[in-house]
Structures are given as C-alpha cells and as structure tokens.
Scaffold this active site. Structure first.
Site, PDB file in Angstrom:
ATOM      1  N   PRO A 366       0.823  -1.217   0.000  1.00 35.50           N
ATOM      2  CA  PRO A 366       0.000   0.000   0.000  1.00 35.50           C
ATOM      3  C   PRO A 366       0.855   1.263   0.000  1.00 35.50           C
ATOM      4  O   PRO A 366       2.052   1.209   0.289  1.00 35.50           O
ATOM      5  CB  PRO A 366      -0.814  -0.132   1.290  1.00 35.50           C
ATOM      6  CG  PRO A 366      -0.035  -1.065   2.149  1.00 35.50           C
ATOM      7  CD  PRO A 366       0.686  -2.002   1.231  1.00 35.50           C
ATOM      8  N   THR A 372       9.436   3.439  -2.162  1.00 33.12           N
ATOM      9  CA  THR A 372      10.312   4.289  -2.976  1.00 33.12           C
ATOM     10  C   THR A 372      11.576   4.660  -2.217  1.00 33.12           C
ATOM     11  O   THR A 372      12.684   4.585  -2.759  1.00 33.12           O
ATOM     12  CB  THR A 372       9.551   5.563  -3.395  1.00 33.12           C
ATOM     13  OG1 THR A 372       8.362   5.176  -4.085  1.00 33.12           O
ATOM     14  CG2 THR A 372      10.401   6.417  -4.309  1.00 33.12           C
ATOM     15  N   SER A 689     -14.333 -12.900  -0.336  1.00 33.97           N
ATOM     16  CA  SER A 689     -13.912 -13.163   1.047  1.00 33.97           C
ATOM     17  C   SER A 689     -14.942 -12.744   2.096  1.00 33.97           C
ATOM     18  O   SER A 689     -14.752 -13.015   3.275  1.00 33.97           O
ATOM     19  CB  SER A 689     -12.578 -12.462   1.332  1.00 33.97           C
ATOM     20  OG  SER A 689     -12.719 -11.067   1.227  1.00 33.97           O
ATOM     21  N   LYS A 732      -5.482  -7.725   6.580  1.00 26.33           N
ATOM     22  CA  LYS A 732      -6.805  -7.789   7.195  1.00 26.33           C
ATOM     23  C   LYS A 732      -6.704  -7.875   8.718  1.00 26.33           C
ATOM     24  O   LYS A 732      -7.475  -7.241   9.456  1.00 26.33           O
ATOM     25  CB  LYS A 732      -7.573  -8.981   6.640  1.00 26.33           C
ATOM     26  CG  LYS A 732      -7.972  -8.817   5.175  1.00 26.33           C
ATOM     27  CD  LYS A 732      -8.693 -10.033   4.639  1.00 26.33           C
ATOM     28  CE  LYS A 732      -9.105  -9.837   3.185  1.00 26.33           C
ATOM     29  NZ  LYS A 732      -9.787 -11.008   2.622  1.00 26.33           N
TER      30      LYS A 732
END
Length: 828
Positions: A366, A372, A689, A732
């Site tokens: 994410p 980077t 899911s 999750k």
C-alpha cells in the site's frame, strides 16, 4: 474588303472566293489588328511572301497543327487563319527572310488551288457580327478588369498596353488585342481565332485569363516564400562568413574542425564495445563531409554525444561488508525484513561468487510504507549510484526504448537516459509505479519492459535511438507497485515479488519517533529542544487523525503540528519548549477525524464485521442484514461487484438448505424480503472473502440472535458451507487490530500465512481457524447453548419437503398486497 477584282466565280452558283498565297506558321497564330515579326526559312514560304509582296495582294497566315512537320500538306494546316499584308521583307545573308506581317481579317480556306512552288488557296473573309448588347458590355468590362489584374501580376505587360485596351470599344478588337498577351496553348488560340461571335470569344477569353490569374497568384506566393528563405539563408551565410573572418583575424582555429578533433580524441580515450566504436567512427566520417550549418550535422553531433557520454564499462565497486549494509538498512527503515534479507543475500552471494547479475525485485504494498525510499537505502547500503524512473502514466513504448533517429528531437528511452545520469553501468534503478502504466495506439510500455527486466535478455538491450546493444545485466532493478492485478503476467514472471504489508501501531510509533519527528523538526526550522511529542500524542494521531497502512498521512499531521509549534516559538521565545500531548491534539489538529475502532460497541442482530483488502491496506467491512415482509426477494446495496453479489446468493442458498438446523420454517423465504447492505455505498466493493460474513449476518437476522461485536471474520463460502482460503490475511488482521477487534475467524487453509503476522499483533488479536460455516456461527453468534441451537447436529438429508403442498397463494392473505422492498434478484 481586302480582296479586289480577282474573284473566281463558281459555275454551280456556290460560294465564291479569292486566290491568295498561304504562309504556314509554326507555333504561331496571327490575330487581326496585330503586327508580328517572323523569320522564314522554308523555300515555299519565302516564295509565298515574295509573291504577295510583288503583287501587293494579301497573304493568308495559317498555323500548322504539328510544328515538327517540315513540309506540311493541306491536311496539316488549320482551315481558319488571318488575312494579312507584308509590311516589310528583309533578306538575310544566310538565305532566310525576316518579314513584318500585319493581320487584317479572319478568313477561311475554301480550297487549295496549287502547291507547286507555294501554297495558293481560294479563301473568303469571315464577317463578324456587330452586336453591342448589355451582355457584351458586361463581358467587356469583366475582361478589361481581369486583364488589369493579370497585368499587375504578370509584369511583362507594358502599362501603356493596359491603358490602350481600356479605351477599346469594339468587342472583337478587344478580344484579339488581349489574346496576344496570354500564355495559352496553340489549340486554345486557334479556338479563339475560329470563334466568330464576339460574345462567345470574350467568354472563352475570360475563362483563360482567370486560369492564368490563378497560376500567377500561386507563382507569386511561391516566389515570396523562396525570397524570404533566400534572404534568411543569405543573412545566415553573411553572418557566418563574418564570424569566420573575425575568428581568422583573432588566430582561432575553425570551430567545426576543432569540434570534430575533440570528438575523435574522446572516442580514442573512451572504452566501449567494438560495435559502438564502429558506429561512432562511421558517424564522424559522415560528419566531416557535412556542412556545419546543416540540420543533419546537428543530429549526428547529438548522436555522438550520447555514445560518448554513456558509461559503457564504468562500474562502481559494491560494498561487500554485510554488517555495514545491514546497519544502513536498519538505520533508514523500520521493519521490511524480507527486502533487507534479500539485499543481504545478494551481497553475500556476490562476495562468494564475484560478479553476478543484478537482482530484479518488485516491491508490492500500500502507499506510504516506504517502497520508494527503500531504493535509496539499498543504493546506500551497496555503495551504488541511485536513479529513479517514474512510470506512472507512461503510455508510449518509446519512453522505454527511445525514438528512432529519423524523428525530429529523438532521444533514447528513460532507461538509457537514467544510465547516463547515474554515470555508471551498475546503479540501483528504481522503476516507480510500474502498475500505473497504460496502453494506447502508441504501443504498450509494459511489453517493452519485458526485455529490460529479463536477466537473460537485458545484457543486449537495444535502444531504438542508439540502435546498438547495451549491457543492463549489472543494474539492480527495483520496481514498486500498489497491486499486482494491473501488471501483465509475463512481466510479473520476470520479477521477484516481495510483498510489503502495512505497519502496526507499534511500528508506526517507532517510525514516528525515530525518523519522522527528526525530519519534520529540521524541515520546519525547529531545534530538538523546541518541541516534544509524547507517545500518547503520536498514538492519538495514528488512531484519530489517520487511517492508512503506511505513514504518509501521519507525517503530514506531524508536519502540521510542527508548523503551529514554530508559530508559537517565533511569537514567544525561540528557546521555549512546547510539549505535544494527546490532550492538546484537538488544539493543533482540530476535532478527531476518525473514531478509533469501527467495531460495534454492543452485539447487534443482523450486523457482522468482515475484513477487506484494498490497495491502501486492510479495512473493516460492516455487513447489515434486515428482514421485511415480502415475497422472497433479495436486495443487495452498497455498490457491490458481481463476485460479491454471487457470494451473497451462495450464502442465502446455504442458509435455506440449513433452515431446519437453524430452527427456521422450510418456506420462510416465501413471506419475507432480505435486504443486505454494506455501508460506504460510494466505494466499490468486490471479492469472495465476505461470504461467511454475509451468511452470519443473514442467520443472525433470521434467528434474531446478535453477533459478537468484538469479532471479525473473513473467508469464502461454498454451497456446502465450506470455508475457502482468502488473500491479504496480514493486512486484514492489521485492520482488525486497528479497529479494536479481539478475535478474527480465518479459513483453516490460511494457517500457513500466520507466520507473516507480527507477534505483537498475535498477542492482541486471537486468530480462530474454521473449516465450515457451523464453526463460524458457533464463535460469532451470542449463544448461551450452541449445541441446543444446532439441535445436536442432527440433519435431515431426505427431500420429503418436495412432496409437501405449496402454501395457498404463496403468502398469507393479509400480506398479499405487501409491496417488495426493491426489485433485485428473485430467489423463489
């Protein structure tokens, strides 16, 4: 009348004519009222002129159809010509004759009398009708006006001719006078000569003049462009010659020759492959033969500059100290163990083997988790140069491979440009946002990357601009992406994918204290003694002002606080110390943006908490189910995708198949509508899911048994009630931890993924592995006696209910007119 009494009468009473000499003309048509000087060389023509002069009779001037015929026959001559007189005849020493002829009247050949010594023909004058109708007047004005425009553009027509033509009042004379100044074909001139009607002649003449006028206007535009170009070229030439003269006076060498010598000297000193050297020598040889001011010379010079600027055999030496590399990586980044371990493995193998091909890594995670910035740390740890190539929004294949030299302004692709920028052939090259490339009519840049990122091919990478192989095998490529879905499978196959999950609260706290706080103090001009963030303040920002997998927004909020602290320091005392605590966050950042933990505060009926994975990390997903009177319809809202809607239908089918186990009437669905809603309807949601979450919420709503509020779940459901594995487990579970969830139900087949989760998270969140929906319901529903709820697990496997009679009317009479909640999928 030109003819006198030598007229020949026709005995049959037909037309009568006069016998006159005939002079054939080549490439010339004589019109009445005009004087023409001609040179005559043929014997027949000379004798015809002499006979006309001697007898003082007119001579008929007729054009040849084909000027190449030396001895024309009557069939080679036109039938209509001009009667003229010999004004002057001059015999020249070479035997030719110069004659001055004046046209008088149109005439037609009736028959040829003799052609022994010269042509003698019987001819008659053609009388032209005298008509001055308004149409002819209009034509005359148009012809005079057009001729005036023609004369202005032509420049060959004398001004006095234009003035004299404007005074002509006879339409026939006007047409004959103008036609001599037009550069029209012989056939067109003959057609004008044969036109007896003045109106018809003027109309044809007007058409010819307008065509000539268009041609003259085009010629004028061309001359203007050529003149400007010549003036520019002459000016440049003049200035360049002046510069050369000045340089010569100052004793300077010819700049162009000096430049070529410099290029040759650089080429001698440069280490490069034989193929590249041969290309450079060939281009320098071409450059010597070119003008220094030509556009091609500039293209060749740029091409040579690129070859000579590239670091063909220039490499930086890798730091092979494993401990030092580990220290650098730990100093710059918290966590990210897999990436750090992979870099250390590479350095260890290179220490043992020597030179080896650079790894090609793909960091997927994410935003804001440090993908980077990790590239810079890897470069620092290995002692290599660092270059970053942003691929977000790139849609042209030439951005990777470069443009052909035939294009104006052509350049190599981003890969070769970055190599030149780095100054070495083994940098760490970060290909940022590789999943944000797109495709259009200009090509597919992801396909062009296949050669760049293939260890077996990139040793001979061929850029379109260089048109020469370049070795990229020593480059350490690191690509970054938020998701693998948008990266083509062949490209994924060439990279070593390392997933970077989101940070836990403890990791974010550590990162803020070790890195972000110091960075923002320096960025905002504060000293360490000016500001102090308590752990409670940082946790407050993490919980109530940010909701993210990374730390980008956390850094942004800390920067905001530092700016406000800077204002206070400047206003009061520059040595003052301001402490930021959890209680003062509202003062600096305003009201809390998020409620920490989106889990429900008390168990509720028909509300279950699921877990979802997005590009930003994990998220809690609340599923709400309500039951209303109806006719057995299923309504699904919340902008759910096709896969998620199918999961809801599968969950409902499972609940219906187990109705007797849950204590429900077999035909319960005939009397109700089920509405499933997942909040935040503006956000698209999809995936399988949430299957067990949907089933749990349905069972809770139907049985009126609440679902535990401190429990979340994830797993795909089958029609038989099996729980299938899902992806993104770590993200999750992190989301559940952020949301204050204590227990998470996961598929048993995901047990292998538990080791990726931080021990700190596992201490705070209990993971329960389940294989079927019955186990899910045992843990999720608030049951005082689970065994009693499931009726000791006894199932009815027969299909006896198929023989039961259908309820009359399908629903109760008092509910007959009850409207359905909404019209989605019909499940009866």
């Amino acid at each position: 009348m030109l003819f006198r009494n030598d007229k020949t009468d026709k005995k049959d009473g037909g037309a009568a004519g006069n016998v006159v000499p005939l002079l054939p003309l080549r490439e010339l048509i004589v019109f009445p009222h005009e004087v023409y000087p001609i040179f005559v060389g043929r014997n027949k023509s000379i004798k015809a002129l002499e006979a006309a002069e001697a007898s003082k009779t007119p001579i008929l001037l007729v054009a040849q159809r084909d000027a190449k015929v030396a001895d024309p026959a009557p069939t080679d001559l036109y039938a209509v010509g001009t009667l003229g007189v010999v004004v002057q005849l001059l015999r020249l020493p070479d035997g030719t004759v110069k004659a001055l002829l004046e046209g008088k009247k149109r005439a037609r050949v009736l028959k040829y009398v003799s052609d022994a010594e010269y042509f003698r023909v019987e001819a008659e004058e053609i009388e032209e009708p005298a008509d001055r109708s308004p149409e002819i007047e209009a034509l005359m004005r148009a012809v005079v006006s057009t001729f005036d425009n023609f004369a202005r553009l032509n420049k060959k027509v004398p001004p006095e001719t234009v003035a004299s033509i404007s005074t002509v009042e006879d339409p026939a004379f006007l047409a004959d006078k103008i036609v001599g100044h037009l550069g029209i074909k012989l056939e067109d001139r003959q057609a004008l000569l044969e036109s007896i009607n003045p109106a018809e002649r003027l109309e044809k003449l007007l058409g010819f003049m307008r065509s000539e006028l268009e041609i003259l206007e085009v010629e004028k535009r061309i001359r203007s462009r050529v003149k400007k170009q010549m003036e520019k070229t002459s000016k440049e030439y003049y200035l360049n010659e002046q510069m050369r003269a000045i340089q010569k006076e100052l004793g300077e060498k010819d700049e162009f020759k000096n430049e070529i010598q410099e290029l040759e000297e650089k080429l001698r000193q440069k280490k490069m492959p034989a193929e590249a050297r041969e290309k450079c020598e060939r281009e320098i040889k071409k450059l010597k033969m070119m003008s220094p001011m030509s556009a091609e010379a500039t293209v060749v010079r740029n091409y040579l500059d690129w070859f000579l600027a590239l670091p063909w055999f220039e490499y930086t030496e890798d730091k092979l100290d494993i401990k030092e590399a580990e220290r650098v990586l730990e100093e710059d980044h918290n966590g990210l163990e897999k990436v750090k371990q992979r870099i250390l493995e590479y350095l260890a193998v290179e220490t043992l083997v020597g030179q080896m091909k650079g790894p090609i890594l793909c960091l997927v995670g994410p935003p804001g988790v440090g993908k980077t910035s990790l590239g810079k740390s890897v470069a620092r740890a290995t002692g290599r140069k660092f270059v970053r190539v942003s691929l977000g929004g790139v849609r042209d294949e030439a951005e990777i491979r470069g443009h052909r030299r035939t294009y104006i302004g052509a350049l190599p692709g981003k890969v070769i440009q970055s190599i030149r920028k780095a100054g070495s052939s083994n940098p760490v090259m970060l290909l940022d946002e590789v999943d944000k490339m797109s495709t259009d009519f200009r090509g597919d840049p992801s396909s062009a990357l296949l050669e760049v990122l293939d260890p077996e091919q990139n040793c001979t990478f061929n850029d379109h601009y260089l048109d020469c192989d370049y070795d990229l095998s020593k480059v350490m490529f690191i690509t970054t992406a938020n998701t693998l879905d948008r990266i083509p499978r062949p490209l994924q196959d060439r990279m070593e994918v390392i997933r970077i999950p989101g940070y836990t609260e403890a990791e974010k706290l550590n990162i803020a204290k070790k890195y972000l706080f110091k960075k923002q103090l320096e960025a905002n001009g504060l000293k360490p003694e000016n500001a102090e963030f308590s752990d409670g303040a940082i946790l407050g920002i993490i919980r109530h002002y940010t909701r993210e997998a990374g730390v980008r927004n956390l850094e942004r909020e800390m920067a905001s606080i530092c700016r406000k602290v800077a204002v206070e320091v400047v206003k009061t005392d520059r040595n003052s110390r301001i402490k930021v605590s959890s209680s003062s966050l509202a003062k600096y950042l305003g009201p809390a943006k998020f409620r920490f933990g989106t889990a429900e505060t008390v168990p509720q009926v028909g509300v279950a908490t699921g877990l979802a994975w997005t590009e930003l990390g994990g998220e809690l997903l609340n599923v709400e189910v309500t039951i209303v009177p109806g006719r057995g319809k299923l309504t699904i809202t919340g902008q759910l995708g096709d896969v998620m809607q199918e999961s809801a239908q599968a969950a409902l089918s499972y609940v219906r198949s187990r109705a007797h186990v849950f204590g429900l009437d077999r035909r319960f669905y005939h009397r109700i509508d089920i509405h499933i809603h997942i909040p935040e309807g503006a956000t698209p949601k999809d995936g399988p899911s949430a299957g067990i979450t949907l089933a749990t919420a349905m069972v809770s709503a139907l049985t009126r048994i609440p679902v535990r509020n401190d429990l979340a779940m994830t797993g795909e459901i089958t029609l038989r009630g099996r729980v299938l594995p899902i992806g993104g487990l770590k993200e999750k579970v992190l989301a559940a931890h952020r949301g204050g969830i204590k227990t998470v139900l996961i598929p048993k087949e995901n047990a292998k993924d538990i080791e990726e989760i931080s021990p700190l998270i596992l201490k705070a969140v209990t993971l329960v592995q389940v294989e079927n929906v019955d186990e899910v319901l045992r843990h999720a529903l608030v049951l005082s006696d689970p065994d009693a709820f499931f009726k000791a697990g006894k199932e009815e496997n027969d299909l006896a209910f198929l023989s039961e009679p259908e309820p009359k009317g399908g629903i109760d009479a008092d509910e007959e007119d009850e409207p359905a909640v909404s019209p989605p999928t019909h499940l009866s």
